[in-house]
Design a protein around this motif. Structure first.
Motif, PDB file in Angstrom:
ATOM      1  N   PRO A 887       0.913  -1.174   0.043  1.00 22.12           N
ATOM      2  CA  PRO A 887       0.117  -0.021  -0.023  1.00 22.12           C
ATOM      3  C   PRO A 887       0.906   1.185  -0.015  1.00 22.12           C
ATOM      4  O   PRO A 887       0.397   2.414  -0.570  1.00 22.12           O
ATOM      5  N   PHE A 888       1.978   1.162   0.674  1.00 20.97           N
ATOM      6  CA  PHE A 888       2.863   2.347   0.843  1.00 20.97           C
ATOM      7  C   PHE A 888       4.228   2.055   0.983  1.00 20.97           C
ATOM      8  O   PHE A 888       4.546   0.918   1.344  1.00 20.97           O
ATOM      9  N   ALA A 920       1.623   3.953  -2.407  1.00 22.14           N
ATOM     10  CA  ALA A 920       1.786   3.209  -3.772  1.00 22.14           C
ATOM     11  C   ALA A 920       0.474   2.831  -4.257  1.00 22.14           C
ATOM     12  O   ALA A 920       0.458   2.032  -5.276  1.00 22.14           O
ATOM     13  N   SER A 921      -0.484   3.089  -3.441  1.00 25.85           N
ATOM     14  CA  SER A 921      -1.650   2.497  -3.815  1.00 25.85           C
ATOM     15  C   SER A 921      -2.500   3.313  -4.857  1.00 25.85           C
ATOM     16  O   SER A 921      -2.435   4.342  -4.571  1.00 25.85           O
ATOM     17  N   GLN A 954      -3.734  10.294  -1.348  1.00 22.20           N
ATOM     18  CA  GLN A 954      -3.892   9.815  -2.858  1.00 22.20           C
ATOM     19  C   GLN A 954      -2.518   9.348  -3.312  1.00 22.20           C
ATOM     20  O   GLN A 954      -1.716   9.265  -2.648  1.00 22.20           O
ATOM     21  N   THR A 955      -2.833   8.608  -4.314  1.00 22.02           N
ATOM     22  CA  THR A 955      -1.679   7.941  -5.207  1.00 22.02           C
ATOM     23  C   THR A 955      -0.220   8.864  -5.394  1.00 22.02           C
ATOM     24  O   THR A 955      -0.715   9.857  -5.658  1.00 22.02           O
ATOM     25  N   GLY A 956       0.602   8.590  -4.568  1.00 21.19           N
ATOM     26  CA  GLY A 956       1.981   9.339  -4.766  1.00 21.19           C
ATOM     27  C   GLY A 956       2.133  10.101  -4.105  1.00 21.19           C
ATOM     28  O   GLY A 956       3.314  10.903  -3.814  1.00 21.19           O
ATOM     29  N   GLU A 957       1.116  10.395  -3.063  1.00 24.99           N
ATOM     30  CA  GLU A 957       1.395  11.594  -1.766  1.00 24.99           C
ATOM     31  C   GLU A 957       2.019  10.955  -0.906  1.00 24.99           C
ATOM     32  O   GLU A 957       2.021   9.432  -0.596  1.00 24.99           O
ATOM     33  N   THR A 989      -9.705   4.443   2.095  1.00 24.51           N
ATOM     34  CA  THR A 989     -10.613   5.437   2.164  1.00 24.51           C
ATOM     35  C   THR A 989     -11.869   4.733   1.860  1.00 24.51           C
ATOM     36  O   THR A 989     -12.786   5.172   2.604  1.00 24.51           O
ATOM     37  N   SER A 990     -11.936   3.991   0.846  1.00 24.83           N
ATOM     38  CA  SER A 990     -13.337   3.600   0.431  1.00 24.83           C
ATOM     39  C   SER A 990     -14.056   2.618   1.349  1.00 24.83           C
ATOM     40  O   SER A 990     -15.038   2.335   0.985  1.00 24.83           O
TER      41      SER A 990
END
Lengths: 1089, 165
Positions: A887-888, A920-921, A954-957, A989-990
């Motif tokens: 995930p990260f 990375a998710s 978010q992705t990449g953050e 988050t979802s």
């Protein structure tokens, strides 16, 4: 078999050996004599000299010697060779007569004994008067003799004895009766052998001496006779080279004789004898090619010398014998070590002998078909006074008559008649069969299987002629398959025809039917009228009637057969014959073909049986049944004449049971497969076609598998190769060749009528409870029951995946190691038509990588197929490949309080730990909280509360945190000091509220801690104002346990000015400020700039 | 002149067999069939020889009293068997060889015939064998370059594609 006229005489066929008679031995009552005789004759091995011994009384009468002829001028010979001559010299006239006499050298009554011995010798000489036969004396002595020359008495007495007996010293022998008897005997017989050779040498000389008196006109026969005798004596002398030479001369002389019908038999007989001798000697000399060449020459010379046409069977008999004798010689030579080859072996000679024997039979049949009223002549013209002929090869009624004119034609006629009538009694078939079986044995040995089969056919046919139908049938049946498998239909048909005759004549029902079936079939080359006749007979037999006799059968045999058939009928009741067709080519062909290689269980299984008849007339069958590997289906696939309108039949017309020649009949069968057979193969194990009915006779043709007989595989191959276009046929007809047998089909489960959908958000994240929503919707028309779900990791993947994948239905709690990778048979209840259900699955993947997941839905449904209610189990599966990713990424670094990168930290000096969490998710992540768990070696400088609670990435953050830590001095630790763990609690988050938070624990890196002696801490205000003083505070700390001298020098920069009290001191700072720092103490210095 | 000629398939069944005189046909059938023993043996003996060096003519298979049986095998293992009267001394090895070569050519012609299916029995006097003229079979016909010559395919130009049969 007793020897016949044509057999070669024994004395001709034996190996001639010197003939020596022993007299004066009492082998019955005298043990010593017995021992001597045994030593001579018992266990004679090949290394002993070739002598044939015989014990005779001393006064034995030898054949009288005829007075010597002084002139041959008026002598006219009456024949070539007397029948007794060979025997006379082999067994009657000795080359040497040995007189045994018991006499020791020191015999007290020497004189008397000596004269008795002389008398005995004299008696022997008397009876040999006129012959050149040698005489020898053997003294049997009790004492061992002294070495020669030492015994003076012995030499004296020996000389005296020789004198008295009129013997040369070489003819007197002493046989001491001691332990070494056999050794003495061997020496004796070697001496005898020398004497015998001398005798035969003189005999040869004697015969040769006659030659000069002969003239070519009247003494032609004598030339042959003398030459033969010389050769024969040479053989007795064991001079085989000269014997062969002389026999060859004799052979040429025989053919120089003037031949005429009256003496041709004599010439042939003698030629045969001499030829035999030559061939025999050639084989003996290991020159088999010479033997074969001689024999060929002999046959070529004699083949045409038939002689009297009325007695031509005699010539055939003689020819047959020539071949047989040569075959025997050849075979004998092989047994002694000669190697024969495929194309040159005794078999050919036996075969030819058999052919001549057959010819003899044919000739005899045509020449000796006298009326039964003709009586055998009386007196018998074949009788002679002595019972034997005087000369070889002459006619008994005109022996010794050399004239070519028949002096008494009447007598000749009677003689011929007698021979013909005698020939009638000869068991020709027996002779032929013996010869053929000899040939069979040879050809078997020399790799000639087809020749062997051919000869066996001939044997079978000969047995048929000899009315031994059982044996005939056995042989023919045995070889039939060879011709069938090689596709020689003409030959097969011929064999079958004979076999059919045999089975008719024996009223062998099953055989008769089998052969008829094949003779009507496509492998038969019979003409249609013949086939038609056989079919009529077959139908008769099936109707429990007698068939018509086969053509060309023996009338008497037919009569017997008709009776047998009549008996069979009265016995008839239920005659059912089952005939397996795989080994022959019957006239009905069958092919079974399933419509498809697989059938769903809810549709009826359909297949066709194709039948085709090759017989000339339509034929009706009574029953057809098909058998399967699961016998439960057998009952559905039966057609019987009696059965009424059968729905499984395609076109239930009147002629359904009737096979029209050449037309392919198709019969359709249907049945519903059992649900237990889903996934199994249904195979046709056999097809049975019944001809005739059970009230009469019934033949069941049994095809193994989906049809096909002995010839069909080759035909199928040929059809497959063919690129011929087949003419178009009406729609309901098919080409036989184009039908390919399909004898098995698979039963597969019913096609499911449901939809299975999977909803999910790939990729999965490591360790998260990944949600997989399965939607099952029924499209069936009726309710489906017992819906079960199997879901999880698809079996058969890497075993490690099973350990690291866990599936659960409950997303509210985290699953651990105890959860399975695959959930099986989760009942989900029933579904009404159109209804839909949803099931959530949670998958936890412990490692990254791709995995295949299987969702398998099974259910039961009631189906009506062919008016039968069946419960079908259907299933549908879906597979999905899910990728699992991290995930990260978490990056950790150590920095100084000034945010400078640190390779190492210093003991007791605060530093910063910075964490960097990069998502990375592909889906937004919520970091619920984070926690730093410090190792005991670390202490915190301020609070450790999370700075990233409820941050959404978010992705990449990325989300970073910073903690100020300090590491107390620990001394030198190898590999650094453990920092602790960084624990991140997160979820998608979802994800729903009730989905548990995942805690990801990250082990922080070890850090190297270094001790420093002096720590300087500058305390500077963050900013200064122009023209205002800026207080600068330097904090020096001694970290050691000792007092340290410290030198401080301050070098001001040009941008600043010094002020204040310390200024002076500061100015003198060109001079060093010497101060002492106490251990672990800080000192504060203040400057104002 | 041979008294019997036979063409035997690779699988040893007769493709064509004809004898004169016709009355004792069966005898010749047997004779040809039994000669296959020797043919088989000869073929297996020369199996190791190089293909291009292989002699197709097998020579005298075996002599009987009245006949001589000769054999020949093509590279595709089709056998030719010829029975000659023993008394016929005019036929020496060379004559037999050339007769076999002619037979082989005729057989090749048959094989070239597109309407012949390899492996089918060649019917005596049928459309395929040793017939002097082109035979009409169906809508197309075979073409021979010359009467008695081999069947050949017709090309539009010497090197052009095969256009018709």
């Amino acid at each position: 078999m007793s020897p016949t006229q044509w057999d070669l005489p024994v004395e001709l066929c034996c190996r001639p050996m010197a003939f020596v008679t022993l007299t004066g031995l009492d082998v019955v009552y005298n043990a010593v004599h017995r021992a001597v005789w045994d030593a001579f004759c018992a266990n004679r091995r090949a290394d002993r000299v070739p002598i044939s011994f015989k014990v005779l009384p001393g006064d034995h009468e030898y054949p009288k010697c005829r007075p010597k002829r002084t002139s041959y001028e008026w002598y006219i010979p009456k024949g070539i060779l007397k029948t007794g001559w060979m025997n006379k010299h082999l067994n009657l006239v000795p080359a040497l007569v040995v007189v045994f006499y018991e006499l020791d050298w020191d015999e007290p009554q020497w004189k008397e004994k000596q004269s008795e011995c002389a008398t005995r010798v004299e008696i022997v000489r008397q009876s040999l008067q006129g012959r050149n036969t040698k005489v020898a004396v053997v003294l049997i002595q009790k004492k061992t003799p002294l070495p020669p020359g030492e015994d003076v008495i012995a030499s004296e007495r020996a000389a005296a004895l020789c004198n008295a007996c009129e013997l040369s010293g070489k003819s007197l022998f002493v046989l001491p009766h001691t332990d070494h008897l056999v050794g003495y005997i061997i020496r004796l017989e070697n001496a005898f052998y020398e004497h015998a050779q001398t005798y035969y040498y003189t005999e040869i000389r004697r015969v040769k001496s006659h030659k000069e008196f002969l003239n070519k006109t009247t003494h032609q026969l004598l030339f042959v006779r003398h030459q033969f005798k010389i050769a024969f004596f040479s053989e007795l002398k064991q001079d085989t080279q000269n014997a062969l030479k002389n026999y060859r001369t004799a052979y040429n002389l025989v053919h120089e004789l003037r031949a005429h019908e009256t003496n041709i038999l004599e010439i042939k007989t003698m030629a045969g004898f001499i030829n035999y001798k030559i061939c025999r000697l050639c084989f003996q000399h290991n020159t088999p090619l010479d033997a074969i060449a001689q024999f060929r020459k002999h046959i070529d010379l004699c083949k045409k010398k038939i002689g009297s046409a009325e007695l031509s069977f005699e010539h055939a008999a003689w020819m047959s014998k020539q071949f047989q004798a040569f075959g025997d010689l050849f075979d004998e030579a092989i047994k002694l070590g000669l190697t024969a080859i495929q194309t040159q072996n005794p078999g050919f000679y036996y075969q030819q002998a058999a052919y001549y024997a057959q010819e003899r039979k044919q000739l005899a049949k045509s020449l000796c078909n006298h009326e039964a009223s003709i009586m055998y002549p009386n007196p018998d013209p074949l009788e002679t006074q002595t019972g034997v002929l005087d000369f070889y090869g002459q006619r008994s009624w005109r022996q010794g008559i050399l004239s070519f004119d028949l002096s008494d034609p009447e007598k000749e006629k009677v003689g011929v008649l007698a021979i013909q009538l005698k020939e009638r009694n000869v068991a020709h078939s027996e002779i032929i069969i013996t010869l053929l079986s000899n040939a069979v044995a040879q050809f078997k040995k020399y790799k000639c299987p087809r020749m062997k089969s051919h000869l066996m056919v001939q044997m079978g046919e000969e047995y048929y002629y000899a009315k031994d139908y059982t044996k005939a049938l056995k042989l023919l049946d045995y070889v039939m398959c060879d011709y069938r498998s090689e596709g020689w239909w003409t030959l097969l048909t011929s064999i079958l025809t004979t076999a059919l005759k045999c089975s008719y004549l024996m009223a062998q029902l099953k055989d008769y039917i089998t052969y008829s079936l094949e003779l009507l079939g496509r492998a038969s080359t019979l003409k249609d009228d013949q086939k038609s006749r056989i079919e009529k007979n077959l139908i008769n037999v099936l109707m429990n009637e007698s068939p018509d006799p086969e053509p060309d059968c023996d009338i008497f045999a037919v009569k017997t057969a008709q009776k047998l058939w009549a008996d069979r009928i009265s016995l008839a009741g239920s005659n059912i014959f089952t005939i397996g067709v795989q080994d022959f080519v019957p006239f009905v062909q069958c092919k079974a073909k399933f419509h498809a290689p697989s059938f769903h269980v809810d549709v009826p299984v359909e297949f066709d049986i194709y039948l085709k008849a090759d017989c000339p007339h339509p034929i009706r069958f009574s029953k057809l049944c098909v058998s399967f590997n699961n016998q439960e289906y057998n009952q559905f696939c039966v057609i019987e004449e009696a059965s009424k309108a059968n729905e499984v039949l395609e076109n239930p017309t009147q002629g359904k049971m009737c096979l029209v020649p050449g037309k392919t009949r198709k019969l359709l069968f249907k049945f519903v497969a059992k649900t237990e057979d889903v996934g199994k193969k249904i195979e046709i194990t056999s097809v049975d076609l019944a001809l005739g009915n059970e009230t009469g006779r019934c033949v069941v043709l049994n095809w193994q598998g989906g049809g096909g007989d002995a010839a069909s595989s080759q035909e199928a191959l040929q059809a497959a190769r063919s690129f011929k276009r087949r003419p178009k046929l009406p729609d309901n007809e098919v080409h036989w060749d184009s039908i390919i047998i399909q004898a098995s089909t698979m039963i597969i489960s019913r096609v499911p009528n449901i939809s299975v959908h999977l909803r999910h958000e790939p990729p999965a994240l490591t360790n998260e409870m990944y949600c997989l929503v399965v939607t099952v919707q029924s499209h069936e028309k009726t309710q489906i029951r017992d819906v079960k779900l199997t879901a999880g990791l698809k079996p058969g993947q890497d075993a490690n995946l099973t350990q690291k994948t866990h599936v659960t239905l409950h997303g509210t709690e985290l699953c651990d190691e105890s959860y399975p990778a695959l959930l099986t048979d989760i009942p989900v209840g029933d579904l009404h038509p159109g209804e839909q259900l949803e099931k959530m699955l949670y998958v936890r993947c412990g490692t990254v990588g791709s995995r295949m997941f299987l969702v398998y839905v099974s259910y039961l449904i009631n189906i009506t197929a062919e008016e039968k209610e069946i419960v079908c189990k259907c299933h549908k599966d879906e597979t999905v490949t899910i990728e699992t990713v991290f995930p990260f990424d978490v990056a950790v670094k150590f920095v100084s309080t000034k945010f400078e990168h640190l390779e190492r930290v210093y003991a007791d000096i605060p530093f910063l730990l910075m964490t960097d969490l990069l998502s990375a998710s592909p889906w937004a992540l919520t970091v619920v909280s984070s926690e730093l768990q410090l190792a005991p070696s670390m202490t915190t400088v301020d609070q450790l509360e999370s700075q990233v609670d409820n941050v959404v990435l978010q992705t990449g953050e990325s989300a970073s945190e910073c903690f100020c830590l300090r590491c107390p001095s620990l001394g030198n630790v190898e590999g650094g000091v453990a920092t602790g763990h960084y624990i991140i609690s997160w979820k998608r988050t979802s994800a729903m509220e009730n989905i548990p938070v995942i805690r990801t624990v990250i082990t922080l890196p070890h850090v190297i801690v270094e001790n420093i002696p002096l720590h300087v801490n500058a305390d500077l205000p963050s900013f200064g104002r122009v023209r205002e003083s800026l207080p600068v505070k330097y904090h020096l700390q001694n970290k050691t346990d000792f007092v340290q001298d410290v030198e401080i020098s301050v070098e001001p920069s040009d941008a600043f000015m010094f002020s204040g009290l310390k200024q002076v001191q500061a100015i003198s700072c060109g001079v060093y400020v010497d101060t002492k720092l106490r251990p672990r103490d800080g000192e504060l210095y203040l400057w104002f700039l | 002149m041979a008294v019997c000629i036979a063409v035997i398939a690779k699988e040893n069944y007769p493709l064509y067999i004809r004898s004169t005189p016709t009355e004792n046909e069966l005898k010749f059938h047997y004779m040809v069939h039994t000669s296959l023993d020797v043919v088989d043996e000869k073929i297996s003996a020369m199996g190791k020889a190089l293909v291009d060096q292989r002699e197709l003519y097998l020579g005298l298979l075996y002599p009987t009293e009245d006949y001589k049986v000769y054999g020949y095998v093509t590279n595709s293992k089709v056998k030719f068997v010829m029975v000659v009267d023993s008394s016929n001394t005019a036929l020496r090895d060379n004559e037999i060889r050339s007769m076999f070569r002619k037979l082989h050519n005729s057989y090749t012609d048959v094989m070239c015939n597109p309407f012949y299916n390899p492996g089918d029995r060649i019917h005596p006097g049928g459309p395929y064998f040793l017939c002097p003229y082109p035979v009409q079979v169906g809508p197309t016909s075979c073409v021979r370059s010359s009467p008695g010559g081999p069947y050949s395919c017709v090309r539009s130009s010497p090197a052009g594609p095969l256009i018709t049969w």
